[in-house]
Design a protein around this motif. Structure first.
Motif, PDB file in Angstrom:
ATOM      1  N   SER A 131       5.628   1.331  -7.503  1.00 37.12           N
ATOM      2  CA  SER A 131       6.425   2.345  -8.277  1.00 37.12           C
ATOM      3  C   SER A 131       6.243   3.728  -7.963  1.00 37.12           C
ATOM      4  O   SER A 131       5.188   3.907  -7.394  1.00 37.12           O
ATOM      5  CB  SER A 131       6.280   2.226  -9.864  1.00 37.12           C
ATOM      6  N   PHE A 132       7.260   4.538  -8.146  1.00 32.20           N
ATOM      7  CA  PHE A 132       7.304   5.907  -7.702  1.00 32.20           C
ATOM      8  C   PHE A 132       8.024   6.819  -8.781  1.00 32.20           C
ATOM      9  O   PHE A 132       8.829   6.210  -9.489  1.00 32.20           O
ATOM     10  CB  PHE A 132       7.912   6.116  -6.483  1.00 32.20           C
ATOM     11  N   LEU A 133       7.495   8.028  -8.808  1.00 32.25           N
ATOM     12  CA  LEU A 133       8.025   9.051  -9.715  1.00 32.25           C
ATOM     13  C   LEU A 133       8.567  10.121  -9.091  1.00 32.25           C
ATOM     14  O   LEU A 133       7.980  10.740  -8.183  1.00 32.25           O
ATOM     15  CB  LEU A 133       6.782   9.629 -10.631  1.00 32.25           C
ATOM     16  N   VAL A 134       9.754  10.680  -9.272  1.00 28.48           N
ATOM     17  CA  VAL A 134      10.547  11.493  -8.641  1.00 28.48           C
ATOM     18  C   VAL A 134      11.116  12.751  -9.553  1.00 28.48           C
ATOM     19  O   VAL A 134      11.684  12.336 -10.626  1.00 28.48           O
ATOM     20  CB  VAL A 134      11.973  10.918  -7.986  1.00 28.48           C
ATOM     21  N   PHE A 164      -2.902  -0.302   0.017  1.00 31.61           N
ATOM     22  CA  PHE A 164      -2.955   1.189   0.166  1.00 31.61           C
ATOM     23  C   PHE A 164      -4.155   1.592  -0.800  1.00 31.61           C
ATOM     24  O   PHE A 164      -4.583   0.751  -1.588  1.00 31.61           O
ATOM     25  CB  PHE A 164      -1.777   1.829  -0.370  1.00 31.61           C
ATOM     26  N   LEU A 165      -4.430   2.833  -0.655  1.00 29.23           N
ATOM     27  CA  LEU A 165      -5.611   3.237  -1.569  1.00 29.23           C
ATOM     28  C   LEU A 165      -5.109   4.061  -2.755  1.00 29.23           C
ATOM     29  O   LEU A 165      -4.005   4.782  -2.564  1.00 29.23           O
ATOM     30  CB  LEU A 165      -6.417   4.240  -0.721  1.00 29.23           C
ATOM     31  N   PRO A 166      -5.521   4.199  -3.793  1.00 19.99           N
ATOM     32  CA  PRO A 166      -4.872   4.674  -4.977  1.00 19.99           C
ATOM     33  C   PRO A 166      -4.910   6.337  -4.584  1.00 19.99           C
ATOM     34  O   PRO A 166      -5.777   6.790  -4.583  1.00 19.99           O
ATOM     35  CB  PRO A 166      -6.022   4.312  -6.353  1.00 19.99           C
ATOM     36  N   GLY A 167      -3.599   6.806  -4.956  1.00 23.89           N
ATOM     37  CA  GLY A 167      -3.535   8.201  -4.623  1.00 23.89           C
ATOM     38  C   GLY A 167      -2.610   8.417  -3.331  1.00 23.89           C
ATOM     39  O   GLY A 167      -2.108   9.454  -3.077  1.00 23.89           O
ATOM     40  N   GLN A 168      -2.395   7.362  -2.423  1.00 24.28           N
ATOM     41  CA  GLN A 168      -1.824   7.535  -1.038  1.00 24.28           C
ATOM     42  C   GLN A 168      -0.312   7.668  -1.260  1.00 24.28           C
ATOM     43  O   GLN A 168       0.312   7.110  -2.407  1.00 24.28           O
ATOM     44  CB  GLN A 168      -2.181   6.635  -0.137  1.00 24.28           C
ATOM     45  N   TYR A 169       0.522   7.871  -0.227  1.00 24.12           N
ATOM     46  CA  TYR A 169       1.867   7.971  -0.293  1.00 24.12           C
ATOM     47  C   TYR A 169       2.443   7.144   0.890  1.00 24.12           C
ATOM     48  O   TYR A 169       1.776   6.851   1.730  1.00 24.12           O
ATOM     49  CB  TYR A 169       2.404   9.485  -0.304  1.00 24.12           C
ATOM     50  N   VAL A 170       3.908   6.960   0.709  1.00 21.98           N
ATOM     51  CA  VAL A 170       4.526   6.495   1.738  1.00 21.98           C
ATOM     52  C   VAL A 170       6.010   7.178   2.070  1.00 21.98           C
ATOM     53  O   VAL A 170       6.341   7.915   1.331  1.00 21.98           O
ATOM     54  CB  VAL A 170       4.994   4.942   1.660  1.00 21.98           C
ATOM     55  N   ASN A 171       6.305   7.000   3.357  1.00 19.80           N
ATOM     56  CA  ASN A 171       7.681   7.679   3.810  1.00 19.80           C
ATOM     57  C   ASN A 171       8.878   6.600   3.860  1.00 19.80           C
ATOM     58  O   ASN A 171       8.776   5.952   4.497  1.00 19.80           O
ATOM     59  CB  ASN A 171       7.588   8.057   5.243  1.00 19.80           C
ATOM     60  N   THR A 205      21.096   6.931   5.246  1.00 20.26           N
ATOM     61  CA  THR A 205      20.746   8.220   5.931  1.00 20.26           C
ATOM     62  C   THR A 205      19.700   7.840   6.887  1.00 20.26           C
ATOM     63  O   THR A 205      19.307   6.766   7.084  1.00 20.26           O
ATOM     64  CB  THR A 205      20.517   9.157   5.146  1.00 20.26           C
ATOM     65  N   ASP A 206      19.241   9.005   7.891  1.00 25.16           N
ATOM     66  CA  ASP A 206      18.314   8.661   8.760  1.00 25.16           C
ATOM     67  C   ASP A 206      17.071   9.626   8.277  1.00 25.16           C
ATOM     68  O   ASP A 206      16.350   9.764   8.995  1.00 25.16           O
ATOM     69  CB  ASP A 206      18.753   9.192  10.302  1.00 25.16           C
ATOM     70  N   GLN A 207      17.201  10.158   7.043  1.00 31.82           N
ATOM     71  CA  GLN A 207      16.288  11.030   6.426  1.00 31.82           C
ATOM     72  C   GLN A 207      15.106  10.132   5.627  1.00 31.82           C
ATOM     73  O   GLN A 207      15.424   9.366   4.841  1.00 31.82           O
ATOM     74  CB  GLN A 207      16.882  11.974   5.430  1.00 31.82           C
ATOM     75  N   ARG A 208      13.961  10.476   5.772  1.00 31.01           N
ATOM     76  CA  ARG A 208      13.015  10.027   5.021  1.00 31.01           C
ATOM     77  C   ARG A 208      12.239  11.010   3.990  1.00 31.01           C
ATOM     78  O   ARG A 208      12.178  12.088   3.970  1.00 31.01           O
ATOM     79  CB  ARG A 208      11.629   9.493   5.795  1.00 31.01           C
ATOM     80  N   ARG A 209      11.906  10.522   2.800  1.00 28.17           N
ATOM     81  CA  ARG A 209      11.185  11.318   1.765  1.00 28.17           C
ATOM     82  C   ARG A 209       9.642  10.590   1.364  1.00 28.17           C
ATOM     83  O   ARG A 209       9.718   9.489   1.506  1.00 28.17           O
ATOM     84  CB  ARG A 209      11.977  11.356   0.472  1.00 28.17           C
ATOM     85  N   SER A 210       8.850  11.578   1.090  1.00 32.32           N
ATOM     86  CA  SER A 210       7.660  11.011   0.760  1.00 32.32           C
ATOM     87  C   SER A 210       7.147  11.011  -0.513  1.00 32.32           C
ATOM     88  O   SER A 210       7.280  12.007  -1.363  1.00 32.32           O
ATOM     89  CB  SER A 210       6.369  11.835   1.712  1.00 32.32           C
ATOM     90  N   TYR A 211       6.448   9.859  -1.012  1.00 37.55           N
ATOM     91  CA  TYR A 211       6.338   9.613  -2.592  1.00 37.55           C
ATOM     92  C   TYR A 211       4.825   8.902  -2.640  1.00 37.55           C
ATOM     93  O   TYR A 211       4.790   7.931  -1.757  1.00 37.55           O
ATOM     94  CB  TYR A 211       7.560   8.892  -3.234  1.00 37.55           C
ATOM     95  N   SER A 212       4.322   9.395  -3.709  1.00 35.28           N
ATOM     96  CA  SER A 212       2.836   8.686  -3.892  1.00 35.28           C
ATOM     97  C   SER A 212       3.081   7.653  -4.846  1.00 35.28           C
ATOM     98  O   SER A 212       4.021   7.695  -5.569  1.00 35.28           O
ATOM     99  CB  SER A 212       1.967   9.603  -4.741  1.00 35.28           C
ATOM    100  N   PHE A 213       2.549   6.492  -4.430  1.00 38.17           N
ATOM    101  CA  PHE A 213       2.379   5.290  -5.435  1.00 38.17           C
ATOM    102  C   PHE A 213       2.049   5.809  -7.021  1.00 38.17           C
ATOM    103  O   PHE A 213       1.198   6.459  -6.963  1.00 38.17           O
ATOM    104  CB  PHE A 213       1.492   4.456  -4.897  1.00 38.17           C
ATOM    105  N   SER A 214       2.667   5.320  -7.884  1.00 37.11           N
ATOM    106  CA  SER A 214       2.425   5.405  -9.335  1.00 37.11           C
ATOM    107  C   SER A 214       1.728   4.241  -9.860  1.00 37.11           C
ATOM    108  O   SER A 214       1.047   4.237 -10.958  1.00 37.11           O
ATOM    109  CB  SER A 214       3.341   6.103 -10.291  1.00 37.11           C
ATOM    110  N   SER A 215       1.852   3.066  -8.853  1.00 38.04           N
ATOM    111  CA  SER A 215       1.273   1.814  -9.413  1.00 38.04           C
ATOM    112  C   SER A 215       0.119   1.704  -8.471  1.00 38.04           C
ATOM    113  O   SER A 215      -0.261   2.408  -7.758  1.00 38.04           O
ATOM    114  CB  SER A 215       2.287   0.736  -8.916  1.00 38.04           C
ATOM    115  N   ALA A 216      -0.965   1.007  -9.068  1.00 37.68           N
ATOM    116  CA  ALA A 216      -2.140   0.498  -8.321  1.00 37.68           C
ATOM    117  C   ALA A 216      -2.030  -0.322  -7.463  1.00 37.68           C
ATOM    118  O   ALA A 216      -1.026  -1.262  -7.454  1.00 37.68           O
ATOM    119  CB  ALA A 216      -3.027   0.033  -9.589  1.00 37.68           C
ATOM    120  N   PRO A 217      -2.784  -0.394  -6.359  1.00 32.48           N
ATOM    121  CA  PRO A 217      -2.853  -1.568  -5.410  1.00 32.48           C
ATOM    122  C   PRO A 217      -2.840  -2.773  -6.013  1.00 32.48           C
ATOM    123  O   PRO A 217      -3.618  -3.063  -7.020  1.00 32.48           O
ATOM    124  CB  PRO A 217      -4.241  -1.018  -4.526  1.00 32.48           C
TER     125      PRO A 217
END
Length: 346
Positions: A164-167, A133-140, A146-158
């Motif tokens: 890691s993620f911050l919520v 991934f590129l630093p700053g991107q997110y994943v779902n 559940t069948d629900q997704r939530r989107s979070y930016s990586f807080s760790s470097a590639p």
């Protein structure tokens, strides 16, 4: 020698391909079944025009009708002619669906959950094989059970062994509740991505980072990358939160300031009742020196009101930054496309 190409599509999906020696961007893409826009393959039609946002390349040969000198000087290239001379990030002017690809899916395990404060939670996952991934991107991320997704930016470097993620901990937040009540190390996790056009570009001028709340996460990833590669441009972060309990990750920022001579940061708390020495909004703590007369790249991640306020403030200051990249996120509700990219915090 091979070079990695990050293909970033209009819908925010990013796919990584390896270019073999002598291969063009188009050749490397088509070899793995990613059909980026293409027609003549001879540098004559301009159909495959794209923007190279990071990295070095040989632009090849083409006619003026396909790509003008001004366009080439501005970072545009023809995918059928451009040959990487380093890793590249390439913006493709088409959706991933049109190019017959999609975001990748990964399975992994929960490594741990860390309660940072009464309002913030961090969690880590084992980095699955093949993840880039590129630093700053997110994943779902699929919320377990559940069948629900939530989107979070990586807080760790590639490249880290764990991601890691911050919520933000929201009482009725689906992911927040699971992290508080049901998470256990080793739990199977799924996510798709990476996604997003909010990522660190080549650093060619001073940087001003503006983070609101858990919008700090992508900047931690960017700083991790800069600490790894080094940076000879000044980098300043203004990190604003609403209440004292929201101010987390400061130790990580102090560590980056110790490792990266060019980096400094300021923390701000908006609440009048705060005991923090600096109160108010981030714009009240940006100095004219940090704006560099507009010769600055500004990156902003925060809730929609913060993004809108910063844009209005810049206009009022009469400052037009060389580049302004932003990401808006909502603490709850469905993910919606706003700004440069989008994500959800709960």
């Amino acid at each position: 020698m091979t070079h990695r190409i990050a293909l970033n599509f209009e819908d925010g999906v990013t796919r990584f391909v390896e270019a073999r020696a002598g291969e063009t961007v188009a050749d490397a893409s088509y070899r793995v079944g990613i059909n980026i826009p293409l027609d003549c393959r001879d540098g004559a039609c301009g159909t495959c025009k794209c923007r190279v946002e990071s990295g070095r390349y040989d632009g090849g040969s083409y006619i003026e009708d396909a790509l003008t000198e001004e366009e080439a000087a501005g970072g545009l290239a023809l995918a059928c002619q451009a040959r990487p001379e380093s890793d590249l990030v390439v913006a493709i002017p088409a959706s991933s669906e049109v190019c017959k690809t999609r975001g990748q899916s990964f399975e992994t395990r929960l490594r741990g959950v860390d309660r940072l404060s009464e309002t913030s939670i961090a969690f880590t996952l084992e980095a699955p094989a093949g993840l880039a991934f590129l630093p700053g991107q997110y994943v779902n991320i699929l919320v377990p059970g559940t069948d629900q997704r939530r989107s979070y930016s990586f807080s760790s470097a590639p490249g880290a062994e764990v991601v890691s993620f911050l919520v933000r901990d929201i009482p009725r937040g689906l992911m927040s509740a699971w992290l508080r009540e049901g998470a256990a190390a080793g739990t199977r996790m799924e996510f798709t991505g990476p996604s997003g056009s909010f990522y660190l570009r080549d650093v060619t001028r001073p940087l001003l980072f503006l983070a609101g709340g858990t919008g700090l996460a992508p900047f931690l990833s960017m700083l991790g990358k800069l600490a790894e590669t080094g940076c000879d441009q000044p980098v300043h972060l203004v990190y604003g939160v609403t209440n004292d309990a929201d101010l987390v990750g400061v130790e990580a920022l102090e560590d980056y300031a110790a490792r990266l001579d060019s980096f400094s940061f300021t923390t701000v708390v908006a609440a009048e009742a705060s005991v923090h020495p600096r109160k108010g909004y981030v714009t009240a703590h940006v100095t004219p020196e940090q704006l560099h007369g507009g010769e600055v790249d500004i990156y902003l991640c925060g809730p929609p009101p913060m993004v809108d306020a910063v844009r209005a403030w810049l206009t009022a200051q009469g400052v037009t930054p060389a580049n302004f990249y932003y990401e808006k996120f909502s603490p709850s509700g469905a993910v919606t496309a706003i700004g440069e990219s989008h994500r959800q915090a709960a």
